[in-house]
Design an enzyme around this catalytic site. Structure first.
Site, PDB file in Angstrom:
ATOM      1  N   LYS A   1      -0.247 -47.715 -13.990  1.00  0.00           N
ATOM      2  CA  LYS A   1      -0.817 -46.414 -14.380  1.00  0.00           C
ATOM      3  C   LYS A   1      -1.357 -45.703 -13.136  1.00  0.00           C
ATOM      4  CE  LYS A   1      -4.174 -44.657 -17.812  1.00  0.00           C
ATOM      5  NZ  LYS A   1      -5.171 -45.078 -18.797  1.00  0.00           N
TER       6      LYS A   1
ATOM      7  N   SER B   1      -4.939 -43.173 -23.269  1.00  0.00           N
ATOM      8  CA  SER B   1      -4.447 -42.380 -22.158  1.00  0.00           C
ATOM      9  C   SER B   1      -3.345 -43.063 -21.346  1.00  0.00           C
ATOM     10  CB  SER B   1      -5.607 -42.035 -21.226  1.00  0.00           C
ATOM     11  OG  SER B   1      -6.179 -43.215 -20.737  1.00  0.00           O
TER      12      SER B   1
ATOM     13  N   SER C   1      -7.618 -46.863 -24.608  1.00  0.00           N
ATOM     14  CA  SER C   1      -6.506 -46.269 -23.872  1.00  0.00           C
ATOM     15  C   SER C   1      -5.310 -47.145 -23.610  1.00  0.00           C
ATOM     16  CB  SER C   1      -7.009 -45.732 -22.537  1.00  0.00           C
ATOM     17  OG  SER C   1      -7.839 -44.618 -22.776  1.00  0.00           O
TER      18      SER C   1
END
Lengths: 525, 406
Positions: free
Chosen positions: A77, A172, A196
């Site tokens: 990420k 997210s 997330s």
């Protein structure tokens, strides 16, 4: 077929020489290219990945692979620092920022020979539950293009309608979830502050593990809420998650919040008998807005355990309904603090305003942050003001303690694992999702996942079944602190029971020529 | 990540200053925006600092001649650990500020004193003693000119019997001498201001060493709300003592207060007493010995190499050696006369081979640092005391004869 294998399977193939790391890497990179429309990756590190793969080739040739992760393509990420590679947090503030160091978890992956394919897309600074609010545009859920989803959709007459029908990946860590779900990598790192990692895992039909706070180092993970953030693990099956966990967990002297105890990586047993386990069903998780589909699935799952001889009991976590506001106060307060370092002076975006330092700061921060981030900073600073500190921040900390105690009490009463839904419904179409603002969405979507962050407990999303619309639905298991082995063992058993179907991705060629406004142009560094 | 050495230094300093060491202390974030604060906050200890409630004793001379010393005490409110910021250099000609971030994040120890001092002299003496203590402990080299020890003075005035007045904070003090000057100036300024019917503002002022006065500093945007918040990345700091230390703790990971206490070196006050006791010198003497870096060691070295009594040696050290060094702005380490040479000279004097007048002449020669031994100089300049009775009689007779002729 190799791309759809599990991490363990492909690792065995590498060892046996049925495929080389370079071949594997090349195939993944090609697939990333043809699935660009998913917008799962912000940066694809083609050159360095191929180099890493080459080095892995050599090791396998010499018969000296570094371990099970050697040569395995992974994605990270874009809020983890990666040396020499752009790290943006999907924000204008860090566009073009090249990290000078590797986050500890990234270093660990590289040290074990993993091949880093690139940095995945997210909500700006990891704030959001849809991966729709980053500056590089939203992430599309691969299941939007699956046969399963298309079969269930109302037949469309125009191609455009199909375009606008795509569903969100969740957030997210949507980019990481989409990357794993679309077979472009075998594992991905996400982060989990309020859900997330688990939320996008549920929407994308992959396994999302949130480890116990303090088990995995946060050094190099650009912080959102220091007291709740953890690196998250996204894989295609529970076994793979255990492999990743084994490589990443352990004390890090650079992160004073990691526990000192030595961590022993484990292999998951193939559980056949669950009769010794007590599964708790927290009644408060029957939250408003929970779809009837998921409610039914949750019930069915409880029955699966019951029928297999496990003890299934209804339990209560009475302070659950305070968790949203409590989370809001603590989260925004820490965000306000953590975002203070972005002033444009030392790194990142700097505005052109020159009249004074103050005006430069103000303009930089206005230009660099999106509305969501700015909103949270303002809220957080409000709660931290001297006159408000006791009323909000300290109170919220106390409520946090109550929420954590709820779990302690339940686990003490003999319950081993809690079983809850992960999300309120399956993935919403993007056009529908954006009708509500980020704050509202987050408040709604976090409700099932954030208590685990408040209490620091390990939790995992296991893909369970497809919804009526042909989209994934997952269920969440929450375990005792540092009892990941038990948690994953039960999760693995459950995974075997439900036999979640593999995504059937359509031929994606016809998407290659389309132009998308926000998407970052192919950056193969 | 917390620096272990900083914690140890703070504990040592706390113990040396008679503080209670808090076995559990906490870290907080103090938020404000400034170019030299890269994180937008400073990590400090606002809620519970590492040490509290101590005291510092220091000596003052009653008069200029250093013949009478009096001991005073200032209470220590607390010692806290915190981060340093970077350094800002303002370039007004180009309307820009240069920011040096090299020292940002380095550990600092802030010692907060209570307002128990009444004038510049007391402040200077207290800080001087603190400086010696820090140097003895090894907590800090505490050289003010290098910024290793930074002093901010808080000054207020009031009529006897009334509550303390509004205080101002004086910064930019770069030496102990300037500290005394700054404090005394500020006291005067406040008194004059009040006597003229004015009021004292609770402001920050900078000491201008060239003009010898304090001036208001650039306004730091009025009232600041620092939005204190616990530092989430640093767990509470737990210190142990012999009683509370868990049995199976890894020694590397803990700090044992008692262990540190046992290993504290002799503090300056103890060293001074020992010198007085051991060598029979006066307290004022031992004060000066410790006040000059390396002088006590020099003195002891000479004493060990000569038969002359320490009470006599001290005169040579304080009057002859020290005044020479001061005249030429030399440190003890830079002395061209080593303890060996001086001891050699004093031995000649003690054995009555030369007079004390002659000895002073030899010393003057030794300062030149030409590498000659005292004996060589004596021979060169024919400074030997005559020992032969007969020869002396002859000389005396010659002098008397010479007198008679006039």
């Amino acid at each position: 077929a190799m791309l759809r294998a599990s991490l363990r399977q492909v690792s065995a193939a590498l060892k046996e020489g049925r495929v080389t790391p370079t071949e594997l890497c090349q195939r993944c990179l090609a697939l990333i290219k043809s699935t660009k429309f998913l917008n799962a990756y912000i940066t694809v590190t083609e050159e360095t990945a191929l180099k890493q793969a080459e080095e892995s080739d050599e090791r396998y040739k010499r018969g000296q692979p570094l371990g099970i992760l050697d040569g395995i393509p992974v994605a990270v990420k874009d809020n983890f620092n990666t040396a020499g590679i752009e790290t943006t947090c999907a924000s204008n503030m860090l566009k073009g920022y090249i990290s000078p160091y590797n986050a500890t978890v990234v270093q660990k992956l590289l040290d074990r020979g993993a091949v880093l394919l690139g940095k995945t897309n997210l909500d700006e600074f990891a704030m959001g539950s849809g991966s729709t609010d980053g500056v590089f545009g939203p992430v599309r859920n691969p299941w939007s293009y699956s046969r399963q989803y298309k079969d269930k959709s109302v037949p469309k007459s125009h191609a455009e309608d199909e375009e606008s029908n795509w569903v969100i990946a969740g957030g997210s860590s949507g980019g990481s979830a989409a990357a794993v779900s679309s077979f472009t990598c075998f594992a991905a790192l996400g982060s989990d502050t309020g859900g997330s990692t688990r939320n996008p895992a549920a929407h994308c039909g992959v396994v999302g593990l949130k480890p116990t706070y303090g088990l995995i180092s946060r050094h190099g993970l650009i912080p959102l809420v220091n007291s709740m953030d953890v690196p998250g693990i996204l894989t295609r099956c529970v076994d793979d998650a255990a492999v990743l966990l084994g490589s990443l967990a352990g004390h890090d002297p650079k992160d004073s919040t990691t526990i000192q105890d030595e961590f022993k990586p484990f292999e998951l047993p193939n559980l056949t008998d669950v009769s010794k386990f007590s599964i708790g069903i927290p009644k408060e998780y029957h939250a408003p807005g929970l779809s009837s589909e998921i409610l039914a699935l949750w019930s069915k799952a409880a029955d699966i355990f019951k029928n297999a001889g496990a003890k299934v009991v209804e339990v209560s976590l009475p302070h659950t309904h305070y968790s949203i506001v409590c989370y809001h106060v603590l989260c925004t307060a820490e965000v306000a603090s953590n975002m203070a370092r972005f002033d444009g002076l030392e790194y990142g975006h700097r505005s052109d305003r020159r009249e004074s330092t103050e005006s430069m700061y103000a303009a930089t921060r206005r230009e660099g942050f999106n509305d969501v981030v700015r909103g949270r900073i303002l809220s957080g600073n409000y709660f931290l003001l001297k006159q408000n500190y006791e009323k909000y921040f300290v109170k919220a900390q106390k409520v946090r303690r109550l929420i954590a105690n709820d779990f302690v009490k339940v686990f003490r009463s003999g319950v081993d694992i809690l079983l809850t839904p992960t999300t309120l419904s399956d993935a919403a179409p993007y056009t529908e999702f954006i009708l509500e603002d980020n704050r509202t969405r987050s408040a709604q979507d976090d409700i099932l996942t954030q208590a685990a962050n408040m209490a620091g407990l390990p939790a995992i999303n296991v893909p369970t079944a497809l919804s009526e619309r042909g989209l994934p639905v997952g269920l969440q298991f929450i375990g005792r602190s540092f009892q990941e082995k038990q948690l994953l063992t039960v999760a693995k058993w459950f995974e075997k029971q439900v036999q979640f179907p593999m995504i059937q991705l359509e031929e994606v060629k016809r998407h290659d020529n389309a132009v998308f406004q926000h998407q970052k142009s192919a950056s193969f560094s | 990540v917390l620096n272990r050495r900083c914690v140890e230094a703070a504990v040592m300093t706390g113990l040396a200053l008679n503080c209670s060491i808090n076995k559990k202390s906490l870290f907080d974030r103090k938020h404000y925006f400034y170019a030299d604060l890269p994180a937008g906050y400073q990590i400090t200890q606002q809620r519970v600092p590492i040490a509290v409630n101590g005291s510092l004793s220091y000596s003052l001379c009653i008069d200029k001649k250093m013949s009478q010393m009096v001991t005073k005490t200032v209470r220590i409110k607390q010692i806290q650990l915190e981060q340093d910021s970077g350094k800002s250099l303002h370039d007004d000609t180009r309307s820009q500020t240069l920011v040096d971030l090299n020292r940002a994040g380095v550990g600092l120890m802030e010692v907060v004193m209570e307002p128990d001092m009444c004038c510049g002299e007391e402040a200077a003496a207290a800080v001087r003693e603190l400086q010696l203590i820090l140097q003895t402990l090894g907590s800090s080299q505490a050289v003010m000119a290098e910024g290793q020890l930074r002093v901010d003075a808080n000054v207020s005035v009031h009529h006897a019997g009334e509550p303390y007045g509004v205080r101002t904070e004086v910064k930019n003090i770069n030496s102990i001498r300037f500290l005394a000057k700054a404090v005394d100036y500020e006291i005067q300024r406040q008194i004059e201001e009040l006597e003229n019917g004015g009021t004292i503002l609770n402001e920050t002022r900078a000491f201008d060493s060239k003009l010898g006065c304090t001036v208001p500093m650039r306004d730091k945007e009025g009232e600041q709300d620092y939005r204190f918040m616990p530092e989430p990345n640093l767990p509470p700091l737990i210190l142990y003592d012999a009683k509370s230390l868990p049995a199976n703790m890894n020694h590397q990971q803990v700090i044992n207060i008692d262990w540190i206490h046992e290993r504290l070196p002799d503090l300056p006050s103890v060293k001074r007493e020992k010198l007085v006791e051991q060598y029979g010198i006066l307290p004022e003497h031992s004060f000066t010995l410790l006040n000059e870096d390396g002088l006590a060691e020099f003195f002891e070295s000479v004493v060990n190499q000569t038969q002359m009594k320490p009470k006599k040696v001290i005169g040579w050290i304080l009057n002859d050696l020290l005044s020479y060094l001061n005249q030429h702005s030399l440190t003890v380490k830079e002395s061209p006369v080593s303890s060996f040479l001086l001891a050699d000279l004093l031995n000649l004097l003690e054995k009555k081979e030369i007079s004390s007048t002659a000895a002073k002449r030899v010393l003057a020669e030794l300062w030149k640092g030409e590498g000659k031994t005292p004996l060589e100089i004596v021979k060169e300049q024919k400074l030997e005391l005559l020992q032969d009775q007969k020869e002396l009689e002859q000389i005396c007779q010659a002098v008397i004869d010479g007198q008679e002729n006039e």
